[in-house]
Design an enzyme around this catalytic site. Structure first.
Site, PDB file in Angstrom:
ATOM      1  CG  ASP A  24      -2.017  -1.061   1.144  1.00 50.33           C
ATOM      2  OD1 ASP A  24      -1.970  -1.874   0.463  1.00 50.33           O
ATOM      3  OD2 ASP A  24      -2.756  -1.262   2.116  1.00 50.33           O
ATOM      4  CE  LYS A 129      -3.394  -4.481   1.417  1.00 52.26           C
ATOM      5  NZ  LYS A 129      -4.047  -3.515   2.180  1.00 52.26           N
ATOM      6  CB  CYS A 162      -2.203  -2.601   5.242  1.00 52.67           C
ATOM      7  SG  CYS A 162      -3.629  -2.139   5.426  1.00 52.67           S
TER       8      CYS A 162
HETATM    9  N1  TIU Z   1      -2.614   0.272   4.335  1.00 50.03           N
HETATM   10  C1  TIU Z   1      -2.892   0.567   5.550  1.00 50.03           C
HETATM   11  O1  TIU Z   1      -2.200   0.340   6.336  1.00 50.03           O
HETATM   12  N2  TIU Z   1      -4.388   1.120   5.822  1.00 50.03           N
HETATM   13  C2  TIU Z   1      -4.746   1.828   6.871  1.00 50.03           C
HETATM   14  O2  TIU Z   1      -5.725   2.152   6.837  1.00 50.03           O
HETATM   15  N3  TIU Z   1      -3.648   2.036   7.773  1.00 50.03           N
HETATM   16  C3  TIU Z   1      -4.081   3.136   8.672  1.00 50.03           C
HETATM   17  O3  TIU Z   1      -2.810   3.026   9.480  1.00 50.03           O
HETATM   18  N4  TIU Z   1      -4.897   3.597   8.895  1.00 50.03           N
END
Ligand code: TIU
Length: 223
Positions: A24, A129, A162
């Protein structure tokens, strides 16, 4: 190959059966105006890992290793976004709302793209995802099995959300996982530190951690 500096003990892997998984690294989390900021976070912390992650990606590509990129991304009709995820808390912008970089966390929108510095190239796997974990409701496990992948090197954001979720999912599926310490970041430094500790506690209950310089050195040594 062997990363001697890995904790809690040295990590052995073969390039041909190992994938680098970058979680991400999207504009929505790293740049102002995206999902991360809409949740009330200071996103500037996350930018700091880009140079080390770029160096690890470059070295891994040169070694001929498989690269997997993930994006937290929902379908435009939000049919893969549970209401509980969309409605939790009281965010300034919800998933699917129009933000400064397009609709928040929606596939194909500008904010949903991987940042330019780490953009995927041909032959790399890109996984959209709907969950926090990379294995939930995706074909990732099958794609990795088809390619004989048994070991995963993780980087990306955010460490305790994530990245940790994906690493735990991978660990339960039998992969030997190593988290690159300087290629991952959280909006909360204490949560990053705690995650690194949790991963490698109890004899590597989730896996290993190591600085990316140790991976680069192993790749240079070539054994
Ligand atoms: N990619 C990921 O970690 N999504 C989140 O929503 N992370 C947060 O820390 N909010």
């Amino acid at each position: 190959m062997r990363i001697e500096e890995a904790l809690p003990f040295p990590y052995g892997f073969e390039t041909g059966s190992t994938a680098l998984v970058l979680i991400d690294m999207q504009r929505d989390f790293i740049e102002p105006g995206g999902f991360g900021e809409s949740l009330g976070n200071d996103v500037s912390l996350l930018e700091a890992i880009v140079p080390a992650t770029q160096a690890a990606l470059k070295a891994w590509r040169e070694a001929g290793g498989l690269v997997v990129h993930t994006r937290e991304a929902h379908r435009p009709d939000l049919s893969d976004c549970p209401p509980a995820k969309r409605n939790r808390g009281n965010p300034a912008l919800r998933i699917g709302d129009d933000g400064p970089m397009g609709r928040i966390l929606v596939a194909g929108e500008p904010g949903n793209q991987i940042i330019e510095a780490l953009a995927p190239v041909g032959g790399e796997i890109v996984i959209d995802k709907p969950g926090k974990g990379a294995f939930h409701a995706t074909g990732l496990h099958a794609l990795l099995k088809e390619r004989g992948i048994t070991h995963l090197l993780f980087g990306g954001v955010t460490t305790e959300v994530c990245v940790q979720t994906s690493m735990r999912e991978a660990n339960d599926r039998g992969y030997d996982c190593l988290l690159l310490e300087d290629c991952t970041e959280s909006y909360f430094p204490a949560f990053k530190a705690a995650t690194l500790d949790m991963v490698r506690a109890q004899g590597g209950i989730v896996g290993w951690t190591a600085p990316s310089t140790a991976l680069l050195a192993a790749l240079r040594r070539g054994l």
